[in-house]
Design a protein around this motif. Structure first.
Motif, PDB file in Angstrom:
ATOM      1  N   VAL A 191      -1.646   1.314   9.442  1.00  0.00           N
ATOM      2  CA  VAL A 191      -3.051   1.297   9.011  1.00  0.00           C
ATOM      3  C   VAL A 191      -3.619  -0.107   9.221  1.00  0.00           C
ATOM      4  O   VAL A 191      -3.591  -0.947   8.337  1.00  0.00           O
ATOM      5  CB  VAL A 191      -3.199   1.766   7.551  1.00  0.00           C
ATOM      6  N   CYS A 249       0.837  -1.207   0.000  1.00  0.00           N
ATOM      7  CA  CYS A 249       0.000   0.000   0.000  1.00  0.00           C
ATOM      8  C   CYS A 249       0.868   1.252   0.000  1.00  0.00           C
ATOM      9  O   CYS A 249       1.956   1.259   0.587  1.00  0.00           O
ATOM     10  CB  CYS A 249      -0.861   0.054   1.259  1.00  0.00           C
ATOM     11  N   GLY A 250       0.358   2.308  -0.595  1.00  0.00           N
ATOM     12  CA  GLY A 250       0.971   3.638  -0.487  1.00  0.00           C
ATOM     13  C   GLY A 250       2.413   3.657  -0.957  1.00  0.00           C
ATOM     14  O   GLY A 250       2.770   3.135  -2.023  1.00  0.00           O
ATOM     15  N   THR A 251       3.247   4.273  -0.136  1.00  0.00           N
ATOM     16  CA  THR A 251       4.665   4.393  -0.465  1.00  0.00           C
ATOM     17  C   THR A 251       5.313   3.030  -0.666  1.00  0.00           C
ATOM     18  O   THR A 251       6.145   2.850  -1.567  1.00  0.00           O
ATOM     19  CB  THR A 251       5.360   5.181   0.677  1.00  0.00           C
ATOM     20  N   ALA A 252       4.931   2.068   0.155  1.00  0.00           N
ATOM     21  CA  ALA A 252       5.511   0.720   0.030  1.00  0.00           C
ATOM     22  C   ALA A 252       5.152   0.122  -1.332  1.00  0.00           C
ATOM     23  O   ALA A 252       5.937  -0.620  -1.939  1.00  0.00           O
ATOM     24  CB  ALA A 252       5.012  -0.168   1.161  1.00  0.00           C
ATOM     25  N   LYS A 262       4.105  12.271  -1.252  1.00  0.00           N
ATOM     26  CA  LYS A 262       4.771  12.909  -0.111  1.00  0.00           C
ATOM     27  C   LYS A 262       4.281  14.344   0.042  1.00  0.00           C
ATOM     28  O   LYS A 262       3.974  14.787   1.131  1.00  0.00           O
ATOM     29  CB  LYS A 262       6.263  12.872  -0.387  1.00  0.00           C
ATOM     30  N   GLU A 314       0.496  14.532   1.200  1.00  0.00           N
ATOM     31  CA  GLU A 314       0.144  14.073   2.540  1.00  0.00           C
ATOM     32  C   GLU A 314       0.627  15.011   3.644  1.00  0.00           C
ATOM     33  O   GLU A 314      -0.013  15.101   4.676  1.00  0.00           O
ATOM     34  CB  GLU A 314       0.599  12.628   2.804  1.00  0.00           C
ATOM     35  N   SER A 342       6.197  -3.759   3.423  1.00  0.00           N
ATOM     36  CA  SER A 342       5.494  -2.998   4.464  1.00  0.00           C
ATOM     37  C   SER A 342       6.469  -2.516   5.521  1.00  0.00           C
ATOM     38  O   SER A 342       7.232  -3.311   6.069  1.00  0.00           O
ATOM     39  CB  SER A 342       4.417  -3.883   5.111  1.00  0.00           C
ATOM     40  N   GLN A 343       6.422  -1.242   5.810  1.00  0.00           N
ATOM     41  CA  GLN A 343       7.239  -0.709   6.902  1.00  0.00           C
ATOM     42  C   GLN A 343       6.769  -1.307   8.212  1.00  0.00           C
ATOM     43  O   GLN A 343       7.539  -1.934   8.929  1.00  0.00           O
ATOM     44  CB  GLN A 343       7.118   0.818   6.909  1.00  0.00           C
ATOM     45  N   SER A 344       5.494  -1.099   8.527  1.00  0.00           N
ATOM     46  CA  SER A 344       4.969  -1.509   9.841  1.00  0.00           C
ATOM     47  C   SER A 344       4.829  -3.019   9.957  1.00  0.00           C
ATOM     48  O   SER A 344       4.918  -3.577  11.044  1.00  0.00           O
ATOM     49  CB  SER A 344       3.594  -0.874  10.062  1.00  0.00           C
ATOM     50  N   THR A 358      -0.082  -3.562   8.114  1.00  0.00           N
ATOM     51  CA  THR A 358      -1.114  -2.970   7.267  1.00  0.00           C
ATOM     52  C   THR A 358      -2.186  -4.020   6.929  1.00  0.00           C
ATOM     53  O   THR A 358      -1.881  -5.070   6.360  1.00  0.00           O
ATOM     54  CB  THR A 358      -0.470  -2.386   6.003  1.00  0.00           C
ATOM     55  N   VAL A 383       4.946  10.173  10.175  1.00  0.00           N
ATOM     56  CA  VAL A 383       3.911   9.403   9.469  1.00  0.00           C
ATOM     57  C   VAL A 383       4.284   9.225   7.991  1.00  0.00           C
ATOM     58  O   VAL A 383       4.063   8.163   7.408  1.00  0.00           O
ATOM     59  CB  VAL A 383       2.529  10.077   9.644  1.00  0.00           C
ATOM     60  N   ALA A 384       4.871  10.254   7.398  1.00  0.00           N
ATOM     61  CA  ALA A 384       5.265  10.133   5.986  1.00  0.00           C
ATOM     62  C   ALA A 384       6.534   9.290   5.892  1.00  0.00           C
ATOM     63  O   ALA A 384       7.561   9.618   6.479  1.00  0.00           O
ATOM     64  CB  ALA A 384       5.508  11.520   5.402  1.00  0.00           C
ATOM     65  N   SER A 385       6.431   8.228   5.148  1.00  0.00           N
ATOM     66  CA  SER A 385       7.553   7.289   5.070  1.00  0.00           C
ATOM     67  C   SER A 385       8.701   7.878   4.247  1.00  0.00           C
ATOM     68  O   SER A 385       8.492   8.417   3.167  1.00  0.00           O
ATOM     69  CB  SER A 385       7.049   5.999   4.413  1.00  0.00           C
TER      70      SER A 385
HETATM   71  C1  F6R Z   1       3.125   7.424   2.959  1.00  0.00           C
HETATM   72  C2  F6R Z   1       3.024   6.258   3.804  1.00  0.00           C
HETATM   73  C3  F6R Z   1       1.965   5.270   3.511  1.00  0.00           C
HETATM   74  C4  F6R Z   1       2.460   3.849   3.820  1.00  0.00           C
HETATM   75  C5  F6R Z   1       1.314   2.847   3.667  1.00  0.00           C
HETATM   76  C6  F6R Z   1       1.783   1.419   3.910  1.00  0.00           C
HETATM   77  O1  F6R Z   1       4.191   8.240   3.332  1.00  0.00           O
HETATM   78  O2  F6R Z   1       3.772   6.115   4.750  1.00  0.00           O
HETATM   79  O3  F6R Z   1       1.500   5.378   2.206  1.00  0.00           O
HETATM   80  O4  F6R Z   1       3.503   3.542   2.942  1.00  0.00           O
HETATM   81  O5  F6R Z   1       0.305   3.160   4.593  1.00  0.00           O
HETATM   82  O6  F6R Z   1       2.285   1.271   5.186  1.00  0.00           O
HETATM   83  P1  F6R Z   1       3.238   0.058   5.549  1.00  0.00           P
HETATM   84  O7  F6R Z   1       4.519   0.256   4.804  1.00  0.00           O
HETATM   85  O8  F6R Z   1       3.426   0.141   7.037  1.00  0.00           O
HETATM   86  O9  F6R Z   1       2.549  -1.202   5.117  1.00  0.00           O
END
Ligand code: F6R
Length: 606
Positions: free
Chosen positions: A603, A298-301, A483, A486, A345-347, A350, A396-398
């Motif tokens: 998220v 999702c998103g940046t990932a 970026k 957001e 995914s960072q977190s 998601t 919050v912004a990756s």
């Molecule tokens: C944007 C941002 C989001 C995450 C997205 C996925 O700066 O941080 O778009 O990239 O919500 O989150 P993760 O990587 O945690 O799965």
């Protein structure tokens, strides 16, 4: 996304609960609250807005209970106000919740018919009423929770306390993450180990469907079938992690500046610099046997995954499909056995990405994930885990997580290309050396931010901004636009430069700044033609490039000259200027850079 904490302590827990909530702030929230059991009764304080407001409430009217729960709320059902803030209370029950109860309407109707009165618009209130009604019917707290959980559909992480029970807390998870912490005669519950780091490093992550009865001397955990189970206690490294801004004004600035260091760590994990090779043993994958790859995120990932598609197809000659996870999870795509599904995914929490992972598992795919939080749900449900070594990302912004994701995918592309015989030893060496230079290039860019500040000042007056790029620079254009929007709330869109004339070119006039990501690669000349098309229509262009500025000449209003980068490595380097443009624009606009409105770091709802 909502954050949960709970403490069974030996002294007043209000202060420690707020401290733990502060460590969850990075997830994003719009109200907060805590409840404690005090002389056998429940009492709570809640406030709309940031934690400082809750602290003000607490200093005016302190809570002194030794057992308590706390919550930061990211609104899903009902406005972000004090009434809807957690903890919610019904009779002798108080509950905090992260997730979404999908059948809350049916449950609410049923509860209202039996005389329960609702005071909020939240889905969570049904949980408090369900448990309270069952308690009134003569059940023990454990029985009441177990019976109520069986009625809930959707995702939840819960912490529940009871009037008259000072030594009791019940925690439960389905979908949303939850950890239990073990202290010395104290017990804790938290959405993640970072929240619990000030109190303990001994953590148990509940499995999906688990629920746990906590007393000060320990926890009894049951699985979804009600069987008592043992879950591993692990030593969390979260306590060692620094969660402060250092000398920077914002976490985002700190994290942008950490990139040379964390990229060095991440690259060093996967590469053998002295030999100029990828360390294939790091991948825990049968690299030569992979026939096709499906990427989802999702998103940046997702944008990191999109760069990965270009790299994997071009260098490893392997077919790659990619989709955003919120679409892929419901698309019912048939998947041939023997493929690898790769999640970014960072977190690692998601919800959409996790659901897609489970779908792909059912479809017989080998599950691999690139995650920053190694103890996360996505990591735990993957057969192969490729960690990013970005450290905790609080803004919050990756930023640094994104470039580290790119670094891992770049190494994976080389490793698969080599294993499939499409990359020679010499090319491997060339690409590895190109990656090795990335931290140095980024340090050079970060040495002087004045050009980014100057252009950002201009961007801060814009209503719309366009980002253009081709090939691997197209996802960087998308990321630049994401970026900016957001954190500055300026409308921005990223386009493939060649797609412009099929519609978006109609948007161009002198009021719409255009940022072009144009490294000196084999597509540069094509991008230059697109720049000329834009300039011919009055567009004001800023070009990010390592090409000779004279070649672009007067066509561009601004040229940001970047270090000369091997074309393979450009996405990693060009990600940084687009981050800086977004950051400085947001600073000029005076927005909440680290916790932009409506956004959440983790998220965990769909
Ligand atoms: C944007 C941002 C989001 C995450 C997205 C996925 O700066 O941080 O778009 O990239 O919500 O989150 P993760 O990587 O945690 O799965």
């Amino acid at each position: 996304m909502c954050g949960i904490v709970g403490i069974l302590g030996n002294e007043a827990v209000a202060g420690p609960l707020v401290e733990a909530l502060r460590r969850l702030e990075y997830r994003g929230y719009d109200s907060a609250g805590i409840a404690t059991v005090e002389n056998g009764s429940l009492d709570r304080r809640r406030a709309e807005g940031k934690l400082v407001k809750l602290e003000n409430c607490l200093s005016e009217a302190p809570l002194v209970g030794h057992t308590g729960i706390g919550h930061t709320r990211w609104a899903t059902h009902g406005a972000p106000n004090e009434i809807n803030a957690h903890p919610h209370v019904s009779g002798d029950v108080s509950v905090v919740h992260n997730g979404i109860i999908e059948n809350f309407r049916e449950l609410r109707e049923d509860l209202e018919k039996s005389g329960m009165e609702f005071s909020t618009q939240t889905d969570t209130e049904v949980i408090a009423h369900l448990i309270a009604r069952t308690l009134k019917g003569g059940a023990t707290p454990e029985e009441a929770v177990e019976q109520s959980l069986s009625k809930l559909e959707g995702a939840f992480a819960l912490a529940i306390i009871f009037a008259g029970h000072d030594d009791l807390m019940i925690a439960a998870r389905k979908g949303s993450p939850l950890a239990i912490g073990y202290g010395d005669g104290e017990m804790y519950v938290g959405s993640d180990a970072i929240a619990l780091a000030p109190f303990t490093d001994t953590i148990t992550y509940l499995d999906d469907g688990d629920w746990a009865v906590l007393k000060r001397d320990g926890a009894v955990i049951r699985d979804r079938a009600g069987r008592q189970v043992e879950r591993a206690k692990v030593k969390s490294v979260a306590s060692a992690l620094m969660v402060d801004k250092g000398n920077h004004r914002h976490f985002m600035a700190k994290e942008i500046h950490e990139q040379p260091e964390v990229l060095s760590h991440t690259l060093a994990h996967y590469l053998d610099f002295s030999e100029g090779r990828v360390d294939r043993s790091r991948f825990d994958l049968d690299l030569g046997a992979i026939e096709r790859i499906t990427i989802s995120a999702c998103g940046t990932a997702y944008y990191a995954g999109l760069v990965g598609k270009y790299w994997l197809e071009r260098w490893a000659r392997i077919p790659v499909e990619i989709d955003i996870a919120s679409e892929m999870r419901y698309r019912e795509a048939p998947m041939e056995k023997g493929g690898m599904a790769l999640f970014v995914s960072q977190s690692g929490e998601t919800a959409d990405t996790l659901a897609t992972l489970r779908y792909c598992k059912e479809e017989g795919q080998h599950i691999a994930s690139i995650v920053n939080v190694r103890e996360s749900s996505i990591a735990r449900e993957s057969a192969s885990v490729l960690p990013t070594l970005a450290g905790p990302e609080i803004g919050v912004a990756s930023t640094k997580a994104f470039t580290c994701q790119l670094a891992v995918i770049a190494c994976l592309a080389i490793a698969i290309g080599r294993a499939r015989g499409h990359i020679s030893e010499e090319t491997e060496n060339e690409l590895v050396m190109a990656l090795a230079k990335v931290p140095g290039h980024i340090s050079t860019i970060l040495r002087d931010e004045s050009i980014f500040e100057k252009i950002s000042h201009d961007l801060s007056h814009a209503r719309d901004v366009l980002y253009l790029g081709r090939g691997v620079s197209y996802p960087i254009a998308l990321e630049g636009a994401l970026k900016l929007k957001e954190i500055s709330y300026i409308h921005a869109e990223g386009y493939a430069a060649g797609e412009l004339k099929h519609g978006p070119i109609a948007l161009i006039d002198e009021d719409v700044p255009i940022i072009v990501v144009a490294p000196d690669d084999d597509l540069f000349e094509k991008t230059l033609s697109n720049i000329q098309e834009v300039v011919a229509r009055g567009g004001r262009v800023t070009v990010l490039t390592d090409h000779d500025p004279d070649r672009i000449g007067a066509d561009a209003e601004n040229i940001i000259s970047l270090p000369t980068v091997h074309p393979f490595a450009t996405p990693l380097v060009y990600a940084v200027p687009v981050q800086l443009l977004a950051y400085h624009t947001a600073v000029f606009m005076g927005t909440d850079v680290d916790q932009p409105r409506n956004l959440a770091k983790s998220v965990t709802v769909e």
